[in-house]
Every structure is written in structure tokens, then in C-alpha cells.
Design a protein around this motif. Structure first.
Motif, PDB file in Angstrom:
ATOM      1  N   MET A   1     -33.228   0.768  20.608  1.00 43.76           N
ATOM      2  CA  MET A   1     -32.871   0.496  19.235  1.00 43.76           C
ATOM      3  C   MET A   1     -33.540  -0.823  18.840  1.00 43.76           C
ATOM      4  N   ASN A   2     -34.229  -0.836  17.693  1.00 45.22           N
ATOM      5  CA  ASN A   2     -34.884  -2.080  17.293  1.00 45.22           C
ATOM      6  C   ASN A   2     -33.865  -3.093  16.784  1.00 45.22           C
ATOM      7  N   ASN A   3     -34.296  -4.330  16.639  1.00 41.45           N
ATOM      8  CA  ASN A   3     -33.373  -5.417  16.282  1.00 41.45           C
ATOM      9  C   ASN A   3     -32.694  -5.220  14.935  1.00 41.45           C
ATOM     10  N   LYS A   4     -33.425  -4.724  13.930  1.00 41.70           N
ATOM     11  CA  LYS A   4     -32.818  -4.518  12.608  1.00 41.70           C
ATOM     12  C   LYS A   4     -31.756  -3.433  12.652  1.00 41.70           C
ATOM     13  N   THR A   5     -32.058  -2.351  13.352  1.00 42.50           N
ATOM     14  CA  THR A   5     -31.098  -1.258  13.474  1.00 42.50           C
ATOM     15  C   THR A   5     -29.875  -1.722  14.255  1.00 42.50           C
ATOM     16  N   ASN A   6     -30.099  -2.454  15.332  1.00 43.64           N
ATOM     17  CA  ASN A   6     -29.011  -3.008  16.138  1.00 43.64           C
ATOM     18  C   ASN A   6     -28.123  -3.902  15.281  1.00 43.64           C
ATOM     19  N   PHE A   7     -28.746  -4.780  14.499  1.00 47.48           N
ATOM     20  CA  PHE A   7     -27.997  -5.687  13.635  1.00 47.48           C
ATOM     21  C   PHE A   7     -27.163  -4.917  12.608  1.00 47.48           C
ATOM     22  N   LEU A   8     -27.771  -3.959  11.935  1.00 43.60           N
ATOM     23  CA  LEU A   8     -27.057  -3.184  10.921  1.00 43.60           C
ATOM     24  C   LEU A   8     -25.911  -2.370  11.531  1.00 43.60           C
ATOM     25  N   ALA A   9     -26.157  -1.769  12.672  1.00 43.47           N
ATOM     26  CA  ALA A   9     -25.116  -0.964  13.326  1.00 43.47           C
ATOM     27  C   ALA A   9     -23.941  -1.840  13.754  1.00 43.47           C
ATOM     28  N   ARG A  10     -24.229  -2.953  14.381  1.00 38.66           N
ATOM     29  CA  ARG A  10     -23.147  -3.850  14.833  1.00 38.66           C
ATOM     30  C   ARG A  10     -22.395  -4.447  13.648  1.00 38.66           C
ATOM     31  N   THR A  11     -23.125  -4.799  12.603  1.00 42.02           N
ATOM     32  CA  THR A  11     -22.483  -5.349  11.408  1.00 42.02           C
ATOM     33  C   THR A  11     -21.530  -4.328  10.800  1.00 42.02           C
ATOM     34  N   ALA A  12     -21.967  -3.089  10.710  1.00 45.46           N
ATOM     35  CA  ALA A  12     -21.126  -2.021  10.159  1.00 45.46           C
ATOM     36  C   ALA A  12     -19.897  -1.764  11.030  1.00 45.46           C
ATOM     37  N   VAL A  13     -20.094  -1.751  12.339  1.00 44.87           N
ATOM     38  CA  VAL A  13     -18.970  -1.516  13.250  1.00 44.87           C
ATOM     39  C   VAL A  13     -17.950  -2.649  13.164  1.00 44.87           C
ATOM     40  N   VAL A  14     -18.423  -3.887  13.168  1.00 45.32           N
ATOM     41  CA  VAL A  14     -17.515  -5.041  13.106  1.00 45.32           C
ATOM     42  C   VAL A  14     -16.761  -5.047  11.775  1.00 45.32           C
ATOM     43  N   ALA A  15     -17.462  -4.839  10.668  1.00 43.23           N
ATOM     44  CA  ALA A  15     -16.806  -4.816   9.356  1.00 43.23           C
ATOM     45  C   ALA A  15     -15.768  -3.695   9.307  1.00 43.23           C
ATOM     46  N   SER A  16     -16.126  -2.533   9.810  1.00 47.72           N
ATOM     47  CA  SER A  16     -15.208  -1.387   9.800  1.00 47.72           C
ATOM     48  C   SER A  16     -13.981  -1.637  10.665  1.00 47.72           C
ATOM     49  N   LEU A  17     -14.202  -2.179  11.855  1.00 50.50           N
ATOM     50  CA  LEU A  17     -13.065  -2.495  12.732  1.00 50.50           C
ATOM     51  C   LEU A  17     -12.129  -3.508  12.084  1.00 50.50           C
ATOM     52  N   TYR A  18     -12.698  -4.521  11.460  1.00 50.38           N
ATOM     53  CA  TYR A  18     -11.884  -5.533  10.789  1.00 50.38           C
ATOM     54  C   TYR A  18     -11.004  -4.882   9.729  1.00 50.38           C
ATOM     55  N   VAL A  19     -11.602  -4.014   8.917  1.00 50.73           N
ATOM     56  CA  VAL A  19     -10.859  -3.341   7.844  1.00 50.73           C
ATOM     57  C   VAL A  19      -9.785  -2.425   8.424  1.00 50.73           C
ATOM     58  N   VAL A  20     -10.153  -1.603   9.396  1.00 49.85           N
ATOM     59  CA  VAL A  20      -9.202  -0.639   9.968  1.00 49.85           C
ATOM     60  C   VAL A  20      -8.024  -1.357  10.632  1.00 49.85           C
ATOM     61  N   ILE A  21      -8.300  -2.397  11.401  1.00 49.49           N
ATOM     62  CA  ILE A  21      -7.210  -3.138  12.065  1.00 49.49           C
ATOM     63  C   ILE A  21      -6.322  -3.803  11.023  1.00 49.49           C
ATOM     64  N   THR A  22      -6.935  -4.427  10.025  1.00 52.33           N
ATOM     65  CA  THR A  22      -6.155  -5.112   8.985  1.00 52.33           C
ATOM     66  C   THR A  22      -5.265  -4.134   8.224  1.00 52.33           C
TER      67      THR A  22
END
Length: 169
Positions: A1-22
Motif C-alpha cells: 500500500m502506498n503512503n497516501k493510501t495508507n494515510f487515507l485508510a488509517r485516517t478514515a479508520v481512526v475517525a470512524s472508530l472515534y465516532v463509533v466509540i463516542t
């Protein structure tokens, strides 16, 4: 996975987890003393500053869907952004150790005055600015420092886990 894709995927996962947990712990996340369990994730910025966009976005979305809407989304994400930037600075200043982690964990509580301003000035609460500053700070301290620091202390001592969490290995 290239760096941009890695960054976007991790950003989306972290944002989603934050929302779901909250939102799944709504009854704890939006009360006078907010025990927002998702706030433990702010310590991810201690491991890698590239977590900041996902955490700020997650905070923005969770607050937008919360009882106070766009105003809380703006003030909350601003307070989170400042705290996250200081988490990163703290690690740079003091290193990758328990002392630094504890200091870093205090920034969200320190910036609780921004949320207190929102509650007292913008929403016109009859309780004092200092009352709300303490209430928000207590919640942040309990969740991030008392609960999050032991978890992240274990993480930073385990190179394999840190390597998994780093954006660029």
C-alpha cells in the motif's frame, strides 16, 4: 500500500472508530463530566503525528452528531487540535518515556477551558466558566491520564506494536 493510501485508510479508520466509540457510549460522552472513552485515542499522536487529522475529524463528526451540533464540533475540534499538537511537542521535548506520556496526556484537560468557554459564553450556561473548566478537565484526566496512559505505556514499550501503529514503517 502506498503512503497516501495508507494515510487515507488509517485516517478514515481512526475517525470512524472515534465516532463509533463516542456515539455508542453516548450517555458518557456528552454529560457534564464527559467520560469520552474515545479520547484515549489522542495518545496515538504520541506515537505518530499523522494520527492528528483522523482524530480531529473524528471529534468533529462525533460532536456534529451530538446534542450541541456544529458549534460543539467547531470548538471541540479546535480544542482537540491544540491538545494533539502539544502531545506531539511533548514527545519531542521529553522523549518517548512514561514521564513524557503522562505530561502529554494532560493537554486535553489543560485545553478544557475552550469547551468551558463554549458552554458558558456561547450556550449561556448559568454555571461558571471555572465550574465547566473543572468538569471537562476531570473527564479528560480520568479517561486519558488514568485509563489511557497505562495502555499506551504498554504500547510504547513494545516495539512490534509501535511498528504496527506507525504510518511509515
Amino acid at each position: 500500500m502506498n503512503n497516501k493510501t495508507n494515510f487515507l485508510a488509517r485516517t478514515a479508520v481512526v475517525a470512524s472508530l472515534y465516532v463509533v466509540i463516542t456515539l455508542s457510549l453516548f450517555f458518557l460522552s456528552y454529560e457534564a463530566i464527559q467520560f469520552r472513552v474515545s479520547e484515549i485515542m489522542v495518545l496515538l499522536a504520541f506515537i505518530d503525528p499523522l494520527y492528528i487529522p483522523g482524530l480531529v475529524l473524528g471529534c468533529f463528526m462525533a460532536n456534529l452528531m451530538g446534542p450541541f451540533g456544529i458549534i460543539d464540533a467547531l470548538f471541540g475540534s479546535f480544542a482537540s487540535l491544540l491538545a494533539l499538537l502539544m502531545v506531539v511537542k511533548t514527545r519531542k521535548w521529553f522523549g518517548n518515556n512514561l514521564k513524557s506520556l503522562v505530561i502529554a496526556s494532560l493537554w486535553p484537560a489543560i485545553f478544557s477551558f475552550i469547551i468551558a468557554f463554549e458552554i458558558t459564553v456561547v450556550f449561556g450556561s448559568e454555571d461558571s466558566f471555572w465550574f465547566w473548566t473543572v468538569m471537562v478537565a476531570v473527564g479528560e484526566f480520568v479517561v486519558i491520564t488514568l485509563a489511557g496512559v497505562p495502555i499506551f505505556n504498554w504500547i510504547i514499550k513494545n516495539d512490534g506494536v509501535v511498528r504496527l501503529l506507525k504510518f511509515n514503517k
